[in-house]
Motif scaffolding. Sequence first.
Motif, mmCIF file in Angstrom:
data_model
loop_
_atom_site.group_PDB
_atom_site.id
_atom_site.type_symbol
_atom_site.label_atom_id
_atom_site.label_comp_id
_atom_site.label_asym_id
_atom_site.label_seq_id
_atom_site.Cartn_x
_atom_site.Cartn_y
_atom_site.Cartn_z
ATOM 1 N N UNK A 178 56.857 -8.392 26.298
ATOM 2 C CA UNK A 178 55.929 -9.070 27.182
ATOM 3 C C UNK A 178 56.626 -9.960 28.211
ATOM 4 N N UNK A 179 57.930 -10.173 28.046
ATOM 5 C CA UNK A 179 58.665 -11.024 28.973
ATOM 6 C C UNK A 179 58.422 -12.509 28.787
ATOM 7 N N UNK A 180 57.852 -12.926 27.642
ATOM 8 C CA UNK A 180 57.573 -14.338 27.408
ATOM 9 C C UNK A 180 58.703 -14.987 26.622
ATOM 10 N N UNK B 265 55.758 -21.645 34.596
ATOM 11 C CA UNK B 265 56.556 -20.467 34.287
ATOM 12 C C UNK B 265 55.727 -19.408 33.589
ATOM 13 N N UNK B 266 55.834 -18.192 34.043
ATOM 14 C CA UNK B 266 55.111 -17.086 33.426
ATOM 15 C C UNK B 266 56.073 -16.079 32.866
ATOM 16 N N UNK B 267 55.557 -14.978 32.332
ATOM 17 C CA UNK B 267 56.410 -13.939 31.762
ATOM 18 C C UNK B 267 57.359 -13.367 32.808
ATOM 19 N N UNK B 268 58.566 -13.018 32.355
ATOM 20 C CA UNK B 268 59.481 -12.307 33.229
ATOM 21 C C UNK B 268 58.890 -10.947 33.552
ATOM 22 N N UNK B 269 58.977 -10.517 34.799
ATOM 23 C CA UNK B 269 58.518 -9.183 35.179
ATOM 24 C C UNK B 269 59.545 -8.158 34.779
ATOM 25 N N UNK B 270 59.125 -7.159 34.001
ATOM 26 C CA UNK B 270 60.064 -6.166 33.501
ATOM 27 C C UNK B 270 59.481 -4.772 33.658
ATOM 28 N N UNK C 49 49.472 -22.537 30.033
ATOM 29 C CA UNK C 49 50.606 -21.778 30.553
ATOM 30 C C UNK C 49 50.193 -20.384 31.007
ATOM 31 N N UNK C 50 51.184 -19.634 31.478
ATOM 32 C CA UNK C 50 50.951 -18.248 31.903
ATOM 33 C C UNK C 50 51.379 -17.259 30.830
ATOM 34 N N UNK C 51 51.411 -17.699 29.571
ATOM 35 C CA UNK C 51 51.742 -16.821 28.453
ATOM 36 C C UNK C 51 52.912 -17.299 27.631
ATOM 37 N N UNK C 52 53.861 -18.002 28.280
ATOM 38 C CA UNK C 52 54.997 -18.567 27.540
ATOM 39 C C UNK C 52 54.536 -19.809 26.774
ATOM 40 N N UNK C 53 55.439 -20.393 25.975
ATOM 41 C CA UNK C 53 55.107 -21.599 25.225
ATOM 42 C C UNK C 53 56.015 -22.745 25.625
ATOM 43 N N UNK C 54 55.392 -23.862 26.002
ATOM 44 C CA UNK C 54 56.126 -25.104 26.248
ATOM 45 C C UNK C 54 56.187 -25.881 24.934
ATOM 46 N N UNK C 55 57.300 -26.530 24.653
ATOM 47 C CA UNK C 55 57.479 -27.198 23.358
ATOM 48 C C UNK C 55 57.717 -28.690 23.512
#
Length: 419
Positions: free
Chosen positions: A287-289, A414-419, A308-314
Motif C-alpha cells: 500500500x506504500x504506507x 504525508x500519504x502513501x508512496x506511489x508505487x 492522515x492519508x493512510x500512514x500512521x503518525x506516532x
Amino acid sequence: MACAVPAFAIDGFGQAEWAQHYDADASVSVERSSTPLLSPRTLAATELAVQKYQAIVANGGWNKVPAAAALKLGASGPAVLALRKRLAITGDLNPAASESGIFDSYVEAGVKRFQARHGLIPTGVASRETLAVMNVPADYRLHQLQVNLIRLRSFAANLGDRFVEANIPAAMVDTVENDTIVTRHRAGVGRIDRQSPVMQTRALDVDFNPYWTVPASLIRKDLIPRMQANPNYLTENHIRIYDKNNNEIQPSQINWHSMEAVNYRFREDPSTANSLGVVRININNPYGVYMHDTPEKGVFGDDFRFVSSGCMRLQNVRDYVAWLLKNQPGWDRDHIDQVIASGERLDVKIDPPVNVYWVYITAWGTPEGVAQFREDIYQRDGFSTASAGAGPLVQPIAQDGVNPNIDRGPGLDPGPDDR
C-alpha cells in the motif's frame, strides 16, 4: 474535536498521558491494562464481555440520557438522575448511588470511567459528544463485541515474542514483548476517505532525519490547490522541485492551473518541521504506507485522530524507535537523540525485522473486567448507529473529503508512496 490544553501525567509505561483522577470511588477507575489487544487473555475477556452485554440486552438495555446540554459537577435535575441510572447499568457507577439527581464527585468519576472506556479524553463532563456515545443502544454494543470477538480469534496463533499492534479505530499503537505492553503511543491514522489498511507485516528499517518526497497522488489532491491559494507555499515549507534530470527548478516555472506539476519531483528538506518529523519507520506492504513522527504534536491531544492519508503518525516516536532497535548494540535512546540532533540523514536496518499488525478492533474486553469500545470509523462492523436509533457520532466530512475541524496547515499530510 478541538485541541485541548493537556493535564499530563506519567503512566506505568513512562508515557505522557492524560491525567485521570477517580478519588470519589476507586472501584470504578479504569487502570491502564498491560495486556496486549492481541492476546489470549484479551480474547477470553472479550468472551466474558459478550456474556455481560447479552444479559444487559436481555434486561431491556439502558435508558437514554437527555443530550440538550452538557452535564457537569454541580448540575441537578432529571437529566442527572437519568445519567446516574445509565452509568450504573454498565458498571461505571455504583448502583447504590443511582437514585440522586445531583451531579457530584461520584458521577464525575463515573463519567470519566465511561469516557476512558470509549477512547474519549476523561474530562468528567458529560458533553453532548459524550452523551451521544452514551446513548448508543445496548444491542449495538453487543453486536460490536460479537463481531470483534471473531476478529480477535483470527489472531489466536502465536504472533511472536516481540511485535507491534496498531489498532486503527482506537488510533493507538503498542509495542509488545512476552505478552506484555512495553510502550503505548497515541497515533494519527487514516481519514475516512484515505483509510489506513488492515495488514500483517514487518518493520524493516528506520530513516532518521528523512527527506519527504511528495507522492503524485498528493501533488494532484493537495499540493496544486495549495499553490493556487498561496504561490509561496513550497518556499515557506522548504519543498524543492526537481525535473527528470534531477535539476532543481523554481515554482514560477510551473503552470499551477494545470496538471503540469505531476511531471516533477517534490522533495521536502529534513528538519523538525518536515512533514515526517524526524523519523520514518518503513514497513513492508503493497500500500506504500509507513509510520512516522510529525511536527503537529497537537493531534495527540484530540479524541478524534483520523487525520492522515493512510500512514500512521506516532506520539513519543523516539521511545518507539528505541524499542525497535533495542537488540542492536549502540542504539540506545541517548544515541538515537544524538543522531536526530545532528540533522544528518541516516538509515538503519532493524535486525531482525519486527512483526507489525495493523488491525481493526472496535470493541474488546480486558482482564480487569472492563469493556472497551471505539467508533466504527470506517463502517466495517456491518451495523450502523443510525439503524440502531442513535445519531451520527463521527465528525462530518466536507465534500472535498477534508474535515475542517481536523485538517491543519500549513504542512501537507504525508500519504502513501506511489508505487
